[in-house]
Design a protein around this motif. Structure first.
Motif, PDB file in Angstrom:
ATOM      1  N   GLY A  90      -5.069   0.621  -9.758  1.00  0.00           N
ATOM      2  CA  GLY A  90      -4.504  -0.724  -9.667  1.00  0.00           C
ATOM      3  C   GLY A  90      -3.563  -1.038 -10.822  1.00  0.00           C
ATOM      4  O   GLY A  90      -2.796  -1.988 -10.757  1.00  0.00           O
TER       5      GLY A  90
ATOM      6  N   LEU B 260      -1.657  -4.585  -4.067  1.00  0.00           N
ATOM      7  CA  LEU B 260      -2.248  -4.735  -5.395  1.00  0.00           C
ATOM      8  C   LEU B 260      -1.414  -5.677  -6.270  1.00  0.00           C
ATOM      9  O   LEU B 260      -1.955  -6.424  -7.083  1.00  0.00           O
ATOM     10  CB  LEU B 260      -2.391  -3.361  -6.060  1.00  0.00           C
ATOM     11  CG  LEU B 260      -3.456  -2.453  -5.431  1.00  0.00           C
ATOM     12  CD1 LEU B 260      -3.259  -1.002  -5.859  1.00  0.00           C
ATOM     13  CD2 LEU B 260      -4.861  -2.923  -5.795  1.00  0.00           C
TER      14      LEU B 260
ATOM     15  N   ALA C 115      -6.973  -0.971   0.471  1.00  0.00           N
ATOM     16  CA  ALA C 115      -7.414  -0.787  -0.916  1.00  0.00           C
ATOM     17  C   ALA C 115      -7.308  -2.099  -1.699  1.00  0.00           C
ATOM     18  O   ALA C 115      -8.283  -2.536  -2.324  1.00  0.00           O
ATOM     19  CB  ALA C 115      -6.596   0.314  -1.584  1.00  0.00           C
TER      20      ALA C 115
ATOM     21  N   GLU D 207       3.062   0.256   0.363  1.00  0.00           N
ATOM     22  CA  GLU D 207       2.272  -0.896   0.774  1.00  0.00           C
ATOM     23  C   GLU D 207       0.972  -1.035  -0.026  1.00  0.00           C
ATOM     24  O   GLU D 207       0.486  -2.147  -0.227  1.00  0.00           O
ATOM     25  CB  GLU D 207       1.966  -0.821   2.271  1.00  0.00           C
ATOM     26  CG  GLU D 207       3.164  -1.104   3.171  1.00  0.00           C
ATOM     27  CD  GLU D 207       4.129   0.067   3.319  1.00  0.00           C
ATOM     28  OE1 GLU D 207       3.898   1.133   2.728  1.00  0.00           O
ATOM     29  OE2 GLU D 207       5.139  -0.079   4.032  1.00  0.00           O
ATOM     30  N   VAL D 208       0.404   0.084  -0.456  1.00  0.00           N
ATOM     31  CA  VAL D 208      -0.794   0.000  -1.296  1.00  0.00           C
ATOM     32  C   VAL D 208      -0.448  -0.803  -2.545  1.00  0.00           C
ATOM     33  O   VAL D 208      -1.144  -1.739  -2.935  1.00  0.00           O
ATOM     34  CB  VAL D 208      -1.299   1.409  -1.703  1.00  0.00           C
ATOM     35  CG1 VAL D 208      -2.440   1.300  -2.692  1.00  0.00           C
ATOM     36  CG2 VAL D 208      -1.723   2.204  -0.477  1.00  0.00           C
TER      37      VAL D 208
END
Ligand SMILES: Cc1ncc(C[n+]2csc(CCOP(=O)(O)OP(=O)(O)O)c2C)c(N)n1
Ligand SMILES: [Mg+2]
Lengths: 620, 516
Positions: free
Chosen positions: A436, A56, A84, A51-52
């Motif tokens: 990222g 992004l 994040a 999910e991070v």
């Protein structure tokens, strides 16, 4: 009356609002919803592994395309994994739509015995433009519409919507859809409101500029958000005003353009320092004067600068610098208004402006030569500057878009980058967060279908979302990855070199073969250990139509000189608190960096930090 | 006279409280803290490849050792990654101390567009027991003590400290006397003594349990794993009463014959297992959590409730007494200890429950049933000192079904309902904390991918006491272009991999795999 369930209401709302891309992760409890969205929302759905990364990716897509994008995840950890990406979007003003499921019971029981029932939405509060929560299907259309509107208002920013799973399963009268407008085009670019400036403030600004001896345009990320590059280039070029950019303004004007003072922010070294120290009038467009910019205050900026602040959010005026003139309006529209006013009055740059411009260009040229010569020295391992130059060449040859990730790596990439277009370089400048790179490369590649995307990443940052190499491979995206493999979290290691007696704690990364990791994912890869192999590596990379990785082994003893400026600005007085004996000892221990490197750094201190430049040649 | 700084004071305070491991990725603002850790003989930084996994590693370390530890992330940028991981400590009752630097104290609150900054304390407040800002270097030891006390006392959970960079770097010139005053001997931050139940309530509970023919124990969070988990476990084994454990307290009576009635997860999903549950005439609930509460709710639907004895250390978690419901305020270990002698169940009852549960677990293991032989082959190598971490609902059921009779030191069921894919970093944290145990991570492939990068961390740390078993690993189909091959990916990250033909399943480890 027909009834539909909450998932269908959400799908119709997404369609009506023109959210054309959804990034998600397969998860229990979410799969059914995603299936409905795939069939009924008209949006394209992309699957990530975490999910991070999904967040992004959505952020990266939105940045490059300036189109609507959403991330959708499950609840609890899956929802907080959005934080994040959402924070990057918040700091850089990206209108990202973040949707997650949430605990069904409601936060009224928060801090009661049931920890699963925590106030999930509250976590997002500090980092979103708007947040909301729906527990009934009827509430979905209005809430999502509000999220979209809030995300695009003024300076833009992410919005977060929590949806109770119960709201998706419950059914509602089809009437609830009547609230929605006809479907918006999912491929429409999000245009900021083109609000013009009022004539009073505009005239004040013009008068101030005309009276200047050493004017400077300071362009921030707002120039790109407003698609104002052409207007900026025209104003600067036709009337002879030098332009400096903030870090997030990278590419707002190509760094090789004759009126740009060079790379963004401090990566332009003495040119940037001289420009912001010596200018007498600064036209700041779409810039926030954040901490990184030294708040627009001395000692980084000159003490007697008259600021003209142009922004589409009146709340930023006077917060940090106190401008002589505030111009409220859309950046592009205001720049065009200024252009018209100047050209109507038949204005041309006075002699003082020309001398000022020439002075800055001389500094720019000197800096570029110094950097290039230094990178091309005969180093044992390829110098990071050498890698950056090669990457820049690749970028031009391939007409590639650059995504950056890392600590020192972005500074090298920015210092050595060729002239960039406004939508050609991506990094989360506001948070300067690592990790990222890979997901942004996915998002940017999807946004710029057909164009090659080039990720330049530090070795530390590269693994944050390495699982998404599978996504890159699966979607066969044209992504070229260059790893600056210095076996270190080097930006921070530099600090232990300089202040902590070369005691390395948590900054060394054991030697890792990133080419081998890429190959494990089925991505062709090559490892470079000598400068002489660089050309071959570029050739190899250019020969691939799908994803490819070049792992370039570099020396962690090299530092980008501009790191000094960033450190000074970020730490303010704190570094002076360190034990001077230990600092001196550290400096002494650092002699192993060798004479050439020491001289290079000393040059930077003299020229950029202390501002000792050949004034006699300025003719001022 | 000694020149010190805020960061060093903070680290010394942590060390004094017995904190040994700090899971963290560095940031410049952490300079003085890292340097102090580097110079401290008892402390060590473990560096993952994302702050999200730093917090999850801290969870694994704490859960498996019972010792508090630190998850540290840099201002803003690192912290926002850490949140998702730290949430696990909140949901799983683990005493993780999260520490983050902040920008200068004179410009941190409210948020003022500083590079990387955001209102971190607010970010953490909804899911920590305590979220504070350290504004004064010499008061940091006091704050650390307070934070650790909050983390460890009653029901454990995470706490967070923000410390502005100017405080961390601030020079502190300390005389010996000042130093002594600053670092008094460790305060007793670990009160884990008993909270004895009200004798009247305990007596009523005793009478009810004494009459029960078919009693069941349902352990929710218990009292939070790191505190008195083991003690409660041995009491339950002694009582020989069937025990259903929610995922948060998994392994509390692992492999105890006629006692370990399997995970709540199985009862949640299997109607046949639920039927047995509904047969019970008395349920003893020890420290409820979301999962056990849901199970109880499900059981009570449409039928008259059996007797429920409910013990909690947190009185807020108790309901008002009613017919058939006996709330007992007291720590679950003490409460159960007072009930021990009451247990007088029907003869075959316990066995019946355990068997039904095992059968249900096997049927829920799904695709994993095919890899039964893999589990059978693994079982003999699992020693009494070893740990099992299962990640994903199927992996949990398979572990319960196929390894349920293999005794070991601890079992952690990460069922993935709230936190996805925590297994790998969690297992690494456990491997760091238990160098003399072997850690078996049984992970579903989907779960493994969330934090896949940490496979590289395991290699960097040389964790030879970790074996990753992925029973549903996707392997490249010969000739199918672009199909991901998990074995190749892990091998690329430096692990030794082996395909177990009969799965096919994947076994990976650092160095030479333990014989399976
Ligand atoms: C998420 C996150 N964690 C930590 C940091 C602090 N940090 C800034 S630069 C840096 C080192 C980055 O290492 P690498 O990616 O290898 O790039 P290099 O500096 O070596 O070029 C770190 C850890 C950060 N900015 N973001
Ligand atoms: Mg590096």
């Amino acid at each position: 009356m027909a009834r539909i369930n909450g998932s269908q209401v959400l799908a119709q709302s997404i369609k009506a609002l023109g959210i054309g891309r959804i990034f998600t992760v397969r998860a229990p409890g979410l799969d059914e919803l995603v299936e409905v969205l795939e069939q009924e929302s008209g949006a394209q759905v992309f699957f990530a592994h975490d999910e991070v990364a999904a967040t992004l990716m959505a952020d990266g897509f939105a940045r490059r395309s300036r189109k609507a994008a959403a991330v959708l995840t499950g609840a609890w950890g899956r929802a907080l994994a959005q934080v994040a990406g959402v924070t990057n979007a918040w700091a850089d003003r990206v209108p990202l739509i973040a949707i997650s499921l949430c605990p069904d019971v409601g936060p009224d029981n928060n801090r009661g015995w049931n920890r699963a029932d925590f106030d999930q939405g509250a976590v997002f509060a500090p980092v979103v433009s708007w947040r909301g929560r729906v527990s009934l299907p009827e509430q979905i259309p209005k809430a999502l519409a509000k999220a979209v509107m809030a995300s695009r208002a003024g300076r833009m920013g992410p919005a977060h919507l929590d949806i109770c799973p119960g709201a998706l399963k419950a059914s509602a009268d089809e009437k609830v859809l009547a609230f929605l407008l006809p479907p918006a085009d999912p491929d429409a670019v999000i245009e900021p409101a083109r609000i013009p400036a009022d004539s009073t403030s505009l005239n004040q600004a013009i008068a101030l500029i005309k009276n200047a001896k050493k004017p400077l345009i300071f362009a921030g990320g707002g120039v790109k958000a407003s698609a104002a590059s052409q207007a900026l280039i025209a104003l600067a070029g036709d009337f002879g005003i030098p332009v400096a950019t903030s870090m997030s303004g990278i590419g707002a004007i190509p760094s090789d353009s004759p009126f740009c003072i060079g790379a963004p922010s401090y990566t332009a070294g003495e040119t940037f320092h001289a420009a912001i120290r010596e200018a007498d009038v600064v036209l700041a467009v779409g810039a926030a004067f954040s901490g990184l910019e030294g708040f627009g205050l001395p000692p980084i900026w000159g003490a007697y600068i008259a600021f003209i602040h142009v922004d589409n959010d009146p709340l930023v005026f006077g917060v940090n610098v106190s401008p002589q003139v505030c111009v409220f309006g859309d950046v592009r529209t205001v720049l065009e208004q200024l252009y018209q006013a100047f050209s109507k009055s038949g204005f041309s740059a006075p002699a003082a402006w020309k001398a000022w411009h020439e002075y800055l260009m001389r500094l720019k040229k000197g800096r570029k030569k110094r950097l290039d010569d230094f990178a091309k020295k005969n180093w044992a391992k390829p110098h990071q500057g050498r890698l950056a130059l090669a990457v820049g060449r690749f970028m031009i040859e391939q007409d590639a878009i650059m995504v950056i990730d890392g600590g020192n790596t972005p500074l090298y990439a920015a210092s050595y980058a060729p002239g960039l277009a406004p939508d050609q370089a991506f990094f989360p400048f506001g948070m300067a967060a690592l990790g990222g790179g890979v997901p942004y490369a996915v998002g940017v590649a999807l946004a710029a279908r057909g164009r090659r995307v080039m990720l330049v990443t530090g070795d530390g940052s590269f693994l944050y979302a390495v699982q998404e190499l599978e996504t890159i491979r699966r979607l066969n995206l044209p992504v070229t990855i260059f790893v600056n493999n210095d076996s270190a979290w080097n930006m921070i290691k530099a600090m232990q070199d300089s202040f902590f007696e070369c005691r390395y704690v948590g900054t060394c990364i054991p030697e890792t073969d990133y080419a081998k990791i890429a190959k494990g994912f089925g991505i062709p890869a090559m490892r470079v250990t000598k400068a002489a192999q660089m050309d071959k590596a570029l050739e190899f990379a250019a020969g691939q139509s799908g994803p490819v990785l070049v792992d370039c082994v570099t020396d962690c003893k090299n530092l980008p000189d501009s790191l000094l400026s960033f450190t000074l600005v970020e730490f303010e007085g704190s570094l002076t608190q360190l034990d001077p004996k230990k600092v001196l000892k550290s400096l002494w221990m650092n002699r192993s960096m060798g004479l050439a490197r020491s001289r290079h750094m000393a040059d930077y201190v003299r020229k950029a930090i202390l501002g000792i430049n050949p004034r006699q040649k300025r003719g001022l | 006279m000694e020149i010190s700084n805020g960061g060093e004071i903070l680290v010394t305070a942590l060390a004094r409280q017995g904190v040994k491991k700090v899971f963290s990725i560095i940031g410049g603002q952490m300079g003085t803290m890292y340097d102090a850790i580097g110079r401290h003989p008892d402390m060590e930084v473990i560096t993952p490849r994302s702050e999200a996994s730093a917090a999850l590693m801290a969870c694994g370390y704490t859960a498996s050792t019972g010792e508090p530890c630190v998850s540290m992330a840099t201002v803003g940028a690192g912290v926002v990654y850490e949140t998702a991981g730290l949430l696990m400590a909140w949901l799983d009752y683990l005493p993780v101390l999260s520490i983050a630097p902040q920008v200068q104290s004179y410009k941190m609150k409210p948020h003022q567009e500083n590079l990387q900054a955001c209102d971190q304390d607010l970010l953490f407040a909804p899911f920590t027991k305590f979220s504070a800002i350290g504004y004064h270097a010499k008061r940091l030891p006091q704050l650390v003590d307070r934070a650790l006390r909050e983390a460890l006392c009653n029901i454990p959970g995470p706490v967070h400290l923000d410390v502005p960079v100017d405080i961390l770097f601030e020079r502190q010139v300390l005389t010996k006397a000042q130093k002594e005053r600053l670092f008094v001997p460790p305060a007793n931050t670990r009160y884990q003594g008993a909270v004895l139940p009200d004798p009247k309530a305990a007596k009523r509970a005793f009478e009810i349990l004494g009459k029960a023919k078919k009693p069941l124990v349902l352990v929710g969070q218990g009292m939070g794993r790191p505190t008195r988990h083991k003690e409660l476990g041995s009491l339950l084994v002694k009582a020989k009463i069937p025990v259903i454990t929610s995922s948060k307290s998994s392994g509390i009576v692992w492999a105890a014959k006629g006692v370990d009635a399997g995970p709540a997860l199985v009862f949640e999903q299997s109607p046949t297992a639920m039927r047995i549950f509904n047969d019970a005439d008395c349920i003893v609930v020890l420290g409820k959590d979301a999962q056990s509460a849901k199970l109880l709710e499900k059981a009570s639907l449409g039928k008259t409730l059996p007797f429920v004895i409910h013990a909690e250390i947190d009185p807020k978690a108790l309901d008002a007494p009613s017919k058939g419901y006996v709330p007992v305020w007291g720590d679950p270990a003490s409460v159960f200890s007072s009930l021990l002698q009451a247990v007088a169940q029907e003869k075959a009852w316990a066995e019946k429950v355990c068997n039904a549960s095992a059968r249900a677990a096997a049927s829920l293991a799904g695709d994993f049933a095919q890899s039964r032989s893999l589990f059978d082959a693994t079982a003999p190598s699992i020693g009494a000192n070893d740990l099992i971490v299962a990640d994903g609902p199927k992996a949990c059921c398979a572990t319960a079904a196929f390894l349920g009779t293999t005794p070991c030191q601890g079992v952690f069921m990460l069922d993935g309902q709230e936190i996805a894919g925590a297994g790998l970093p969690f297992a690494i944290g456990a491997a760091v904390g238990n160098p003399n145990s072997h850690i078996y991570l049984i992970s579903e492939q989907r779960a493994l991918f969330h934090h896949l990068r940490e496979a590289a961390t395991a290699v960097c740390l040389g964790l030879e006491n970790l074996t990753i078993i992925c029973p549903d690993a996707q392997l490249a189909e010969p000739g199918v272009e672009g199909s991901a091959d998990t074995a190749k990916i892990l091998a690329g990250m430096g692990l030794t991999t082996r395909i177990f033909e009969k799965g096919p399943a994947l076994v990976a480890s650092v160095g030479l795999a333990r014989a399976i």
